[in-house]
Scaffold this motif. Structure first.
Motif, PDB file in Angstrom:
ATOM      1  N   LEU A 132       0.840  -1.199   0.000  1.00 22.09           N
ATOM      2  CA  LEU A 132       0.000   0.000   0.000  1.00 22.09           C
ATOM      3  C   LEU A 132       0.875   1.249   0.000  1.00 22.09           C
ATOM      4  O   LEU A 132       0.603   2.206  -0.736  1.00 22.09           O
ATOM      5  CB  LEU A 132      -0.933   0.009   1.207  1.00 22.09           C
ATOM      6  CG  LEU A 132      -1.884   1.203   1.277  1.00 22.09           C
ATOM      7  CD1 LEU A 132      -2.768   1.273   0.041  1.00 22.09           C
ATOM      8  CD2 LEU A 132      -2.738   1.146   2.543  1.00 22.09           C
ATOM      9  N   ALA A 133       1.932   1.241   0.806  1.00 23.35           N
ATOM     10  CA  ALA A 133       2.859   2.376   0.819  1.00 23.35           C
ATOM     11  C   ALA A 133       3.500   2.561  -0.559  1.00 23.35           C
ATOM     12  O   ALA A 133       3.633   3.697  -1.051  1.00 23.35           O
ATOM     13  CB  ALA A 133       3.930   2.157   1.887  1.00 23.35           C
ATOM     14  N   GLN A 136       0.859   4.008  -2.971  1.00 26.29           N
ATOM     15  CA  GLN A 136       0.610   5.424  -2.709  1.00 26.29           C
ATOM     16  C   GLN A 136       1.730   6.297  -3.267  1.00 26.29           C
ATOM     17  O   GLN A 136       1.473   7.332  -3.885  1.00 26.29           O
ATOM     18  CB  GLN A 136       0.451   5.641  -1.201  1.00 26.29           C
ATOM     19  CG  GLN A 136      -0.835   5.054  -0.636  1.00 26.29           C
ATOM     20  CD  GLN A 136      -0.857   5.038   0.879  1.00 26.29           C
ATOM     21  OE1 GLN A 136       0.185   5.027   1.533  1.00 26.29           O
ATOM     22  NE2 GLN A 136      -2.053   5.046   1.451  1.00 26.29           N
ATOM     23  N   GLU A 137       2.959   5.875  -3.053  1.00 20.85           N
ATOM     24  CA  GLU A 137       4.104   6.642  -3.555  1.00 20.85           C
ATOM     25  C   GLU A 137       4.153   6.631  -5.079  1.00 20.85           C
ATOM     26  O   GLU A 137       4.381   7.667  -5.719  1.00 20.85           O
ATOM     27  CB  GLU A 137       5.399   6.078  -2.977  1.00 20.85           C
ATOM     28  CG  GLU A 137       5.547   6.277  -1.471  1.00 20.85           C
ATOM     29  CD  GLU A 137       6.796   5.615  -0.922  1.00 20.85           C
ATOM     30  OE1 GLU A 137       7.584   5.079  -1.733  1.00 20.85           O
ATOM     31  OE2 GLU A 137       6.981   5.618   0.310  1.00 20.85           O
ATOM     32  N   GLY A 140       1.351   8.652  -6.564  1.00 20.50           N
ATOM     33  CA  GLY A 140       1.636  10.068  -6.341  1.00 20.50           C
ATOM     34  C   GLY A 140       2.601  10.635  -7.365  1.00 20.50           C
ATOM     35  O   GLY A 140       2.568  11.837  -7.668  1.00 20.50           O
ATOM     36  N   LYS A 169      -7.939   0.714   4.757  1.00 18.24           N
ATOM     37  CA  LYS A 169      -7.015   1.586   4.022  1.00 18.24           C
ATOM     38  C   LYS A 169      -6.920   1.163   2.561  1.00 18.24           C
ATOM     39  O   LYS A 169      -6.837   2.011   1.658  1.00 18.24           O
ATOM     40  CB  LYS A 169      -5.631   1.554   4.667  1.00 18.24           C
ATOM     41  CG  LYS A 169      -5.543   2.276   6.004  1.00 18.24           C
ATOM     42  CD  LYS A 169      -4.140   2.168   6.574  1.00 18.24           C
ATOM     43  CE  LYS A 169      -4.022   2.873   7.911  1.00 18.24           C
ATOM     44  NZ  LYS A 169      -2.651   2.734   8.480  1.00 18.24           N
ATOM     45  N   TRP A 170      -6.924  -0.144   2.329  1.00 12.97           N
ATOM     46  CA  TRP A 170      -6.843  -0.647   0.955  1.00 12.97           C
ATOM     47  C   TRP A 170      -8.093  -0.286   0.162  1.00 12.97           C
ATOM     48  O   TRP A 170      -8.004   0.173  -0.979  1.00 12.97           O
ATOM     49  CB  TRP A 170      -6.626  -2.157   0.956  1.00 12.97           C
ATOM     50  CG  TRP A 170      -5.179  -2.508   0.975  1.00 12.97           C
ATOM     51  CD1 TRP A 170      -4.359  -2.612   2.067  1.00 12.97           C
ATOM     52  CD2 TRP A 170      -4.343  -2.757  -0.158  1.00 12.97           C
ATOM     53  NE1 TRP A 170      -3.078  -2.924   1.684  1.00 12.97           N
ATOM     54  CE2 TRP A 170      -3.040  -3.030   0.331  1.00 12.97           C
ATOM     55  CE3 TRP A 170      -4.568  -2.800  -1.521  1.00 12.97           C
ATOM     56  CZ2 TRP A 170      -1.984  -3.316  -0.519  1.00 12.97           C
ATOM     57  CZ3 TRP A 170      -3.511  -3.098  -2.374  1.00 12.97           C
ATOM     58  CH2 TRP A 170      -2.237  -3.342  -1.869  1.00 12.97           C
ATOM     59  N   PHE A 173      -8.106   3.488  -0.553  1.00 13.28           N
ATOM     60  CA  PHE A 173      -7.176   3.849  -1.631  1.00 13.28           C
ATOM     61  C   PHE A 173      -7.732   3.430  -2.985  1.00 13.28           C
ATOM     62  O   PHE A 173      -7.675   4.192  -3.959  1.00 13.28           O
ATOM     63  CB  PHE A 173      -5.816   3.207  -1.392  1.00 13.28           C
ATOM     64  CG  PHE A 173      -4.801   3.523  -2.458  1.00 13.28           C
ATOM     65  CD1 PHE A 173      -4.117   4.719  -2.447  1.00 13.28           C
ATOM     66  CD2 PHE A 173      -4.547   2.621  -3.488  1.00 13.28           C
ATOM     67  CE1 PHE A 173      -3.185   5.022  -3.442  1.00 13.28           C
ATOM     68  CE2 PHE A 173      -3.621   2.910  -4.480  1.00 13.28           C
ATOM     69  CZ  PHE A 173      -2.945   4.120  -4.459  1.00 13.28           C
ATOM     70  N   GLN A 177      -8.667   6.001  -6.002  1.00 16.60           N
ATOM     71  CA  GLN A 177      -7.947   5.897  -7.266  1.00 16.60           C
ATOM     72  C   GLN A 177      -8.885   6.049  -8.458  1.00 16.60           C
ATOM     73  O   GLN A 177      -8.498   6.569  -9.506  1.00 16.60           O
ATOM     74  CB  GLN A 177      -7.209   4.561  -7.363  1.00 16.60           C
ATOM     75  CG  GLN A 177      -5.854   4.549  -6.707  1.00 16.60           C
ATOM     76  CD  GLN A 177      -4.894   5.541  -7.328  1.00 16.60           C
ATOM     77  OE1 GLN A 177      -4.578   6.573  -6.725  1.00 16.60           O
ATOM     78  NE2 GLN A 177      -4.416   5.239  -8.521  1.00 16.60           N
ATOM     79  N   CYS A 180      -9.338   9.638  -9.606  1.00 17.17           N
ATOM     80  CA  CYS A 180      -8.124  10.360  -9.994  1.00 17.17           C
ATOM     81  C   CYS A 180      -8.262  10.940 -11.412  1.00 17.17           C
ATOM     82  O   CYS A 180      -8.531  10.216 -12.367  1.00 17.17           O
ATOM     83  CB  CYS A 180      -6.920   9.431  -9.922  1.00 17.17           C
ATOM     84  SG  CYS A 180      -5.339  10.290 -10.048  1.00 17.17           S
ATOM     85  N   LYS A 186      -7.604  13.695  -6.837  1.00 22.97           N
ATOM     86  CA  LYS A 186      -8.672  12.720  -6.638  1.00 22.97           C
ATOM     87  C   LYS A 186      -9.939  13.443  -6.223  1.00 22.97           C
ATOM     88  O   LYS A 186     -10.099  13.846  -5.066  1.00 22.97           O
ATOM     89  CB  LYS A 186      -8.249  11.688  -5.590  1.00 22.97           C
ATOM     90  CG  LYS A 186      -7.031  10.882  -6.007  1.00 22.97           C
ATOM     91  CD  LYS A 186      -6.537   9.966  -4.915  1.00 22.97           C
ATOM     92  CE  LYS A 186      -5.298   9.215  -5.355  1.00 22.97           C
ATOM     93  NZ  LYS A 186      -4.744   8.350  -4.287  1.00 22.97           N
TER      94      LYS A 186
END
Length: 242
Positions: A132-133, A136-137, A140, A169-170, A173, A177, A180, A186
């Motif tokens: 997930l990290a 996200q990166e 981004g 969290k998943w 996200f 998305q 976006c 977003k």
């Protein structure tokens, strides 16, 4: 003197048991030596002051050294607690080799391998948090997150038993998305497709079901308002055509 079928069967069973015992002893002794060497390497890695140096050391030294050991273990078909596999999975994620990292993580999870104590989480949680990290990166920066995101999301949604907050969290996200726009922002206002908006809202709703403090209520209200506006425009357009 020939042996009867029953005697041959018993002899074969006895030989197999003896072989397994020999393998077990050899495996135990070999693993003891490997673990000592592995612990030395891990400690040396921790002594490197810079993260960049650690990543380079994992890529150029540790993985070339230990991957063959894991490959031999996997080829053997045996299953036992294997800290070498555990550390290699972690290092593969750290150096960005996501294909092999995810493949071996699936094996580690299936075999119920333990993560190193200092990690303080099991493998499903570690993989979920790490990916997930990464997603996200990468998102981004405007980079593609497929196929790795969908592959991991399927496991999060259907296979792994994770803490509700992690699962939320998943879903959050994934839902955001879909909102976006071309500018990377977003927002429901950037989406003209009603089905996409409904799909995003469904994902955010599931996030909220898993964890009430997921922080998606504002987004869901915005989506609902956007859907109402688009439906009204569609209805008005059809009326004008008539």
């Amino acid at each position: 003197m020939s042996l009867s079928p029953a005697q041959r069967h018993n002899q074969r069973i006895a030989m197999e048991q003896k072989l397994k015992q020999s393998l077990a002893v050899g495996t135990t002794e070999s693993m003891h030596l490997l673990i000592k060497a592995l612990e030395t390497d891990v400690e040396q890695l921790r002594n490197l002051p810079l993260i960049a140096d650690r990543v380079e050391h994992k890529r150029n030294v540790l993985l070339p050294k230990w991957v063959p050991t894991v490959e031999a273990y996997l080829a053997s078909g045996q299953v036992y607690a294997n800290p070498v596999l555990a550390w290699c999975v972690i290092w593969l994620f750290d150096v960005g080799d996501l294909d092999k990292a995810l493949d071996w993580a699936d094996i580690a999870i299936t075999q119920q391998q333990a993560t190193p104590e200092r990690l303080r989480s099991n493998f499903p949680t570690f993989v979920a948090d790490t990916m997930l990290a990464w997603a996200q990166e990468s998102a981004g920066r405007g980079e593609s997150i497929e196929p790795y995101f969908s592959r991991t999301f399927e496991n999060v949604a259907t296979k792994w038993r994770l803490h509700e907050q992690v699962t939320a969290k998943w879903y959050k996200f994934a839902g955001l998305q879909l909102l976006c726009g071309d500018d990377g922002q977003k927002s429901a206002a950037s989406v003209d497709d009603i089905d996409t908006l409904k799909k995003a809202d469904k994902l955010l709703a599931i996030a909220e079901q898993h964890y009430s403090k997921a922080g998606v209520s504002t987004q869901r209200q915005t989506i609902a308002a956007r859907i109402r506006r688009l439906e009204k425009e569609l209805k008005d357009g059809n009326s004008n055509q008539v």
